[in-house]
Design a protein around this motif. Sequence first.
Motif, PDB file in Angstrom:
ATOM      1  N   ILE A  82       0.839  -1.202   0.000  1.00  0.00           N
ATOM      2  CA  ILE A  82       0.000   0.000   0.000  1.00  0.00           C
ATOM      3  C   ILE A  82       0.875   1.254   0.000  1.00  0.00           C
ATOM      4  N   ALA A  83       1.977   1.213   0.733  1.00  0.00           N
ATOM      5  CA  ALA A  83       2.910   2.339   0.739  1.00  0.00           C
ATOM      6  C   ALA A  83       3.483   2.570  -0.659  1.00  0.00           C
ATOM      7  N   ALA A  84       3.839   1.487  -1.340  1.00  0.00           N
ATOM      8  CA  ALA A  84       4.360   1.596  -2.704  1.00  0.00           C
ATOM      9  C   ALA A  84       3.308   2.206  -3.626  1.00  0.00           C
ATOM     10  N   PHE A  85       2.073   1.753  -3.491  1.00  0.00           N
ATOM     11  CA  PHE A  85       0.990   2.292  -4.302  1.00  0.00           C
ATOM     12  C   PHE A  85       0.807   3.793  -4.043  1.00  0.00           C
ATOM     13  N   SER A  86       0.862   4.205  -2.786  1.00  0.00           N
ATOM     14  CA  SER A  86       0.702   5.621  -2.436  1.00  0.00           C
ATOM     15  C   SER A  86       1.799   6.475  -3.075  1.00  0.00           C
ATOM     16  N   LEU A  87       3.031   5.988  -3.033  1.00  0.00           N
ATOM     17  CA  LEU A  87       4.137   6.730  -3.641  1.00  0.00           C
ATOM     18  C   LEU A  87       4.014   6.758  -5.158  1.00  0.00           C
ATOM     19  N   ALA A  88       3.588   5.656  -5.750  1.00  0.00           N
ATOM     20  CA  ALA A  88       3.400   5.603  -7.204  1.00  0.00           C
ATOM     21  C   ALA A  88       2.284   6.553  -7.625  1.00  0.00           C
ATOM     22  N   ARG A  89       1.197   6.560  -6.894  1.00  0.00           N
ATOM     23  CA  ARG A  89       0.072   7.446  -7.214  1.00  0.00           C
ATOM     24  C   ARG A  89       0.515   8.901  -7.132  1.00  0.00           C
ATOM     25  N   TYR A  90       1.281   9.253  -6.123  1.00  0.00           N
ATOM     26  CA  TYR A  90       1.799  10.615  -5.986  1.00  0.00           C
ATOM     27  C   TYR A  90       2.630  10.990  -7.217  1.00  0.00           C
ATOM     28  N   GLY A  91       3.468  10.063  -7.668  1.00  0.00           N
ATOM     29  CA  GLY A  91       4.285  10.318  -8.857  1.00  0.00           C
ATOM     30  C   GLY A  91       3.440  10.486 -10.106  1.00  0.00           C
ATOM     31  N   MET A  92       2.342   9.760 -10.203  1.00  0.00           N
ATOM     32  CA  MET A  92       1.466   9.849 -11.379  1.00  0.00           C
ATOM     33  C   MET A  92       0.683  11.149 -11.429  1.00  0.00           C
ATOM     34  N   LEU A  93       0.371  11.685 -10.277  1.00  0.00           N
ATOM     35  CA  LEU A  93      -0.397  12.935 -10.251  1.00  0.00           C
ATOM     36  C   LEU A  93       0.398  14.102 -10.830  1.00  0.00           C
ATOM     37  N   LYS A  94       1.707  13.959 -10.892  1.00  0.00           N
ATOM     38  CA  LYS A  94       2.560  14.994 -11.473  1.00  0.00           C
ATOM     39  C   LYS A  94       2.580  14.920 -13.003  1.00  0.00           C
ATOM     40  N   LYS A  95       2.048  13.845 -13.552  1.00  0.00           N
ATOM     41  CA  LYS A  95       2.055  13.641 -15.008  1.00  0.00           C
ATOM     42  C   LYS A  95       0.640  13.674 -15.550  1.00  0.00           C
ATOM     43  N   SER A  96       0.545  13.765 -16.851  1.00  0.00           N
ATOM     44  CA  SER A  96      -0.775  13.807 -17.486  1.00  0.00           C
ATOM     45  C   SER A  96      -0.937  12.566 -18.365  1.00  0.00           C
ATOM     46  N   PHE A  97      -1.715  11.615 -17.884  1.00  0.00           N
ATOM     47  CA  PHE A  97      -1.952  10.382 -18.606  1.00  0.00           C
ATOM     48  C   PHE A  97      -3.420  10.288 -19.012  1.00  0.00           C
ATOM     49  N   ARG A  98      -3.650   9.612 -20.103  1.00  0.00           N
ATOM     50  CA  ARG A  98      -5.008   9.243 -20.521  1.00  0.00           C
ATOM     51  C   ARG A  98      -5.193   7.787 -20.106  1.00  0.00           C
ATOM     52  N   PHE A  99      -6.088   7.536 -19.170  1.00  0.00           N
ATOM     53  CA  PHE A  99      -6.333   6.181 -18.672  1.00  0.00           C
ATOM     54  C   PHE A  99      -7.522   5.580 -19.403  1.00  0.00           C
ATOM     55  N   ILE A 100      -7.326   4.358 -19.924  1.00  0.00           N
ATOM     56  CA  ILE A 100      -8.376   3.683 -20.680  1.00  0.00           C
ATOM     57  C   ILE A 100      -8.574   2.277 -20.120  1.00  0.00           C
ATOM     58  N   SER A 101      -9.807   1.981 -19.760  1.00  0.00           N
ATOM     59  CA  SER A 101     -10.161   0.663 -19.247  1.00  0.00           C
ATOM     60  C   SER A 101     -10.761  -0.160 -20.377  1.00  0.00           C
ATOM     61  N   VAL A 102     -10.223  -1.364 -20.561  1.00  0.00           N
ATOM     62  CA  VAL A 102     -10.720  -2.269 -21.598  1.00  0.00           C
ATOM     63  C   VAL A 102     -10.915  -3.656 -20.989  1.00  0.00           C
ATOM     64  N   ASP A 103     -11.598  -4.523 -21.709  1.00  0.00           N
ATOM     65  CA  ASP A 103     -11.772  -5.886 -21.213  1.00  0.00           C
ATOM     66  C   ASP A 103     -10.443  -6.646 -21.361  1.00  0.00           C
ATOM     67  N   PRO A 104     -10.249  -7.738 -20.622  1.00  0.00           N
ATOM     68  CA  PRO A 104      -8.975  -8.469 -20.639  1.00  0.00           C
ATOM     69  C   PRO A 104      -8.528  -8.947 -22.022  1.00  0.00           C
ATOM     70  N   ILE A 105      -9.453  -9.366 -22.851  1.00  0.00           N
ATOM     71  CA  ILE A 105      -9.083  -9.850 -24.192  1.00  0.00           C
ATOM     72  C   ILE A 105      -8.553  -8.694 -25.046  1.00  0.00           C
ATOM     73  N   THR A 106      -9.252  -7.568 -25.003  1.00  0.00           N
ATOM     74  CA  THR A 106      -8.799  -6.387 -25.745  1.00  0.00           C
ATOM     75  C   THR A 106      -7.436  -5.935 -25.243  1.00  0.00           C
ATOM     76  N   LEU A 107      -7.249  -5.973 -23.924  1.00  0.00           N
ATOM     77  CA  LEU A 107      -5.960  -5.576 -23.352  1.00  0.00           C
ATOM     78  C   LEU A 107      -4.835  -6.432 -23.906  1.00  0.00           C
ATOM     79  N   GLU A 108      -5.028  -7.726 -23.949  1.00  0.00           N
ATOM     80  CA  GLU A 108      -4.000  -8.633 -24.479  1.00  0.00           C
ATOM     81  C   GLU A 108      -3.736  -8.365 -25.961  1.00  0.00           C
ATOM     82  N   MET A 109      -4.778  -8.054 -26.721  1.00  0.00           N
ATOM     83  CA  MET A 109      -4.597  -7.743 -28.146  1.00  0.00           C
ATOM     84  C   MET A 109      -3.786  -6.458 -28.316  1.00  0.00           C
ATOM     85  N   ILE A 110      -4.086  -5.451 -27.523  1.00  0.00           N
ATOM     86  CA  ILE A 110      -3.349  -4.182 -27.602  1.00  0.00           C
ATOM     87  C   ILE A 110      -1.878  -4.400 -27.229  1.00  0.00           C
ATOM     88  N   LYS A 111      -1.640  -5.214 -26.214  1.00  0.00           N
ATOM     89  CA  LYS A 111      -0.263  -5.513 -25.820  1.00  0.00           C
ATOM     90  C   LYS A 111       0.518  -6.153 -26.960  1.00  0.00           C
TER      91      LYS A 111
END
Length: 166
Positions: A82-111
């Motif tokens: 949880i501590a690692a997640f908190s530090l990672a989240r803090y680091g992400m808030l400094k950046k501008s990302f577009r987050f996209i949620s997809v189903d697992p099959i689509t995710l594997e295809m994109i990968k």
Amino acid sequence: MRIENVVALTRGDLKTSPSITYFEDIKLNYLQIRRGDLFIALNPAEIKKAVYNGAYGVIYDSDEIEPTDPEVAFIKVRDASIAAFSLARYGMLKKSFRFISVDPITLEMIKKISKSKSIEFVDKQDIKSLFSLIKNDEATTVFGCDEEFLSELTTDTVENFLAPKE
């Protein structure tokens, strides 16, 4: 990152009084530790190796760990993940990302078809991927298949491209 910020973000307890004031980088793998880094001990058995490799700080959650060096910032937390997640989240808030949620099959295809360094993938079970994401200066789009998890990483809206449930 300054020690007091790490302690506050992780809600940790600083068990030593080192003379250092900040960490150069945050690592989860003791083999990647360089002088000045903060090591997040997901496996307490790796703490001695991380300190030997030059860690200036250690985040840990085991009650069995006793600080071995007063010049290393030993920060006790309830849960290192949880501590690692908190530090990672803090680091992400400094950046501008577009987050996209997809189903697992689509995710594997994109990968499989994605070759762009601007696209990254995150998985709730892989905290290390979050730190890789923060370090990738070219990343602009982040895919994952857990919308709730993605929502925890950003203050913006998560785009949802999940297949309709039947």
